[in-house]
Design an enzyme around this catalytic site. Structure first.
Site, PDB file in Angstrom:
ATOM      1  N   HIS A 110      -9.382   3.961  -0.621  1.00 43.96           N
ATOM      2  CA  HIS A 110      -8.026   3.411  -0.569  1.00 43.96           C
ATOM      3  C   HIS A 110      -7.765   2.451  -1.730  1.00 43.96           C
ATOM      4  O   HIS A 110      -7.780   1.239  -1.566  1.00 43.96           O
ATOM      5  CB  HIS A 110      -7.840   2.699   0.786  1.00 43.96           C
ATOM      6  N   LYS A 132     -10.021   6.546   4.754  1.00 46.96           N
ATOM      7  CA  LYS A 132     -11.312   6.132   5.280  1.00 46.96           C
ATOM      8  C   LYS A 132     -12.491   6.529   4.401  1.00 46.96           C
ATOM      9  O   LYS A 132     -13.417   5.728   4.204  1.00 46.96           O
ATOM     10  CB  LYS A 132     -11.486   6.721   6.698  1.00 46.96           C
ATOM     11  N   ILE A 179     -11.788  -0.111  -0.124  1.00 47.67           N
ATOM     12  CA  ILE A 179     -10.942  -0.197  -1.317  1.00 47.67           C
ATOM     13  C   ILE A 179     -11.664   0.518  -2.460  1.00 47.67           C
ATOM     14  O   ILE A 179     -12.742   1.062  -2.258  1.00 47.67           O
ATOM     15  CB  ILE A 179     -10.653  -1.662  -1.721  1.00 47.67           C
ATOM     16  N   CYS A 228       0.823  -1.217   0.000  1.00 49.34           N
ATOM     17  CA  CYS A 228       0.000   0.000   0.000  1.00 49.34           C
ATOM     18  C   CYS A 228       0.852   1.260   0.000  1.00 49.34           C
ATOM     19  O   CYS A 228       0.328   2.368  -0.132  1.00 49.34           O
ATOM     20  CB  CYS A 228      -0.945   0.006   1.191  1.00 49.34           C
TER      21      CYS A 228
END
Lengths: 385, 385
Positions: free
Chosen positions: A333, A329, A209, A83
């Site tokens: 992401h 959040k 995601i 990430c």
């Protein structure tokens, strides 16, 4: 080393872009950044991506995207640090421009994650953890973060609802970011009633995601002495550090050593103290990570990161504003793209383009992008001059 | 930019290392390189790897290997450009040392490929090609190379056995390399009778995959003014270029534009002509690639690369010795590691450590590492001073 400036930024909205391919969303953000920079070509392309081999059956995203964007013959490469891939790609490009090897670079962070089933994504994300020592035992990536959060609550005496301000701030800020995945205000009650994912991590502790891409164009700072319409944004510091891959192997699993190391190096490089940071885009993949990041970077004592949320210091008008565009959040992401979204958002803050979540007079911004459960951490400090 | 030297080299044998994990073979080569360099630590780690997410369920090889080697807190990252990943990782490390950001770097090229079934490997290798425009049509990676070879034979009038010298030279040289995967001399007859893989590519046109890792330690050149026991090896030039990812999109699928571009830039940087190259480790994943690489780099006219083999000019005593340690064909092709094996082998040549396949008086060596069917190509020139 040459000083480097960020000349252009671009991003796609984050969501389920089933109608667009990996190359299309990568290209969309790249063209936006090139247009914003006012240039047609660059000398090289650096791509940050984690999951394309697993989700899209595609490797070699460097030439894949250079081809699509029309950068034939140019240098192009992909950089991966789970990430943390986005910031790692930026840092690779930064080195090449700093060294004087190239005079401009395009950095694309891109991830297309929603084309497969949830269990495929869970398995793919687990490749960020240690396959032999963690995943082999059946632990998932969210499971690892749940163990860390549980231990933190036990060790420092916090209750679950104490983490609510992190999510509430992120969701509130995302309301004003058209590119964010989630546009939904939340409350402490909603936070507490949210479905459990892996105790104590519930759905509102965890970032969603998504498919998304963000891009920046970087050039030597001396080449952008006069862009009248906006302040010049300089990369004042960049650092990367690692920790053990497996969480259990750390002396203290509640301290992000690599965050401390990379942030400390950045403060030194930029010649500033933590107090001077006006805005901080941190890696809130899970709410516990916000607390740990704030502590490791010198904004709170160990075990006291949650207090900053409870005392309202993390909102845009607070002492250390975080997640001002929604954070992982609520902005979302898209893992390998996140590090570049953070950079784009700090540039927006330093340019004063953040409307309702603008941090007043922001001159110094910091990003922190995390690969794995703290195994690879990259910190960048951007300033306006 | 600071001049950079290669201080240490290390490699594992290439084979089916079912008794060792990815971290173990990566570590083995790294420890060998650190020992050869006479240093215990370095400032940063750059890993070249293509397939670990797909074959080993492991991403984030930077911190994964930094952790194993004991480089805690240090910067570490993975670079991927399909089969060009090794040289791409070297180039990323080179930029960071050149820029003055770090004073030493370890580069590891590593691949563990034999733990899965053949059809899994074929599918994994196909991620080097274009998923949407090539693989979607059912073409495999060897299939793409077969189409290129077929067209080349048709266009320039060569027959299949004309390619035999490439494989014969590689196999003969590998006999003297203890790290090589294959130790078996071959003849034209054997070459011609070999089993067909994808017409006209047969088993002896194609390089074998394998598990393997190779490492180098690089430092600023000024830091190694006096190592009495051996000549100093300098990276005189480094360049990377791309072409369209899909072969059908190229104006001329029989010319490696990215090889031409990167080699031309290297000659310019090093201030030399192709004739001055004493030894050339090229990317003979398939025998057709040897011909195309020799042509694009200025050693033969278009369509005449095979002639160099037929005229015996590619053997260690020839005009342009290639694959002096066995090449991809017989040393083996652990894809993401290959680019570093090539660098290690040129260092061995420049140090005069190649016994029976030593190129007499070698002072200038070149490597060329190819990702995909020519989509990403990295060229490096090493010299002794």
């Amino acid at each position: 080393m040459r000083k480097v400036a960020i000349l252009g930024i671009g991003q796609t909205s984050i969501g389920e872009h089933w109608d667009k391919s990996l190359r299309e969303i990568g290209g969309e953000s790249a063209f936006a950044a090139l247009q914003d920079a006012g240039v047609e070509k660059v000398d090289a392309l650096f791509v940050g991506n984690m999951l394309s081999p697993l989700i899209d059956s595609q490797n070699q995203l460097g030439s894949y995207l250079a081809d699509w964007i029309g950068l034939w013959d140019k240098e192009a490469v992909k950089v991966e640090a789970a990430c943390g891939s986005g910031a790692a790609a930026l840092r690779a490009g930064l080195m090449a421009v700093s060294a004087g090897e190239i005079d401009s670079a395009l950095i694309i962070g891109v991830e297309k994650m929603t084309d497969k089933a949830g269990h495929d994504i869970t398995a793919a994300l687990a490749t960020a953890a240690d396959a032999d020592y963690e995943v082999e035992q059946g632990v998932s990536f969210v499971g690892l973060n749940a163990l860390i959060m549980q231990r933190y609550m036990h060790e420092f005496g916090w209750k679950h609802s104490d983490f609510a301000p992190f999510s509430i701030n992120a969701h509130a800020n995302a309301m004003h970011n058209p590119f964010a995945r989630l546009h939904e205000k939340i409350t402490v009650e909603k936070f507490e009633k949210s479905a459990m994912v892996a105790t104590p991590v519930n759905l509102l502790d965890a970032s969603p995601i998504g498919d998304g891409a963000a891009s920046v164009v970087i050039v030597p700072a001396e080449k952008v002495t006069s862009i009248p319409r906006r302040p010049r944004v300089i990369i004042a510091a960049s650092a990367s550090a690692t920790d053990t891959l497996a969480v259990h192997a750390r002396k203290d699993p509640l301290f992000l050593t690599a965050a401390y190391e990379s942030a400390t190096r950045c403060y030194e490089m930029a010649g500033i103290q933590p107090e001077e940071i006006d805005v901080f885009e941190l890696h809130d993949a899970f709410s516990i990570m916000s607390a740990l990041s704030l502590e490791a970077c010198g904004f709170a004592e160990r075990g006291q990161g949650v207090k900053l949320g409870l005392e309202n210091e993390i909102v845009p008008s607070g002492r250390i504003p975080i997640c001002t565009r929604g954070g992982l959040k609520a902005r979302g992401h898209p893992v390998g793209a996140t590090g570049i979204y953070q950079i784009v958002e700090i540039v927006q803050q330093l340019r004063g383009e953040c409307t309702d979540t603008q941090v007043g007079g922001a001159k110094i911004g910091m990003t922190q992008n995390i690969g794995g459960s703290g195994a690879t951490i990259l910190t960048h400090i951007l300033i306006t001059e």
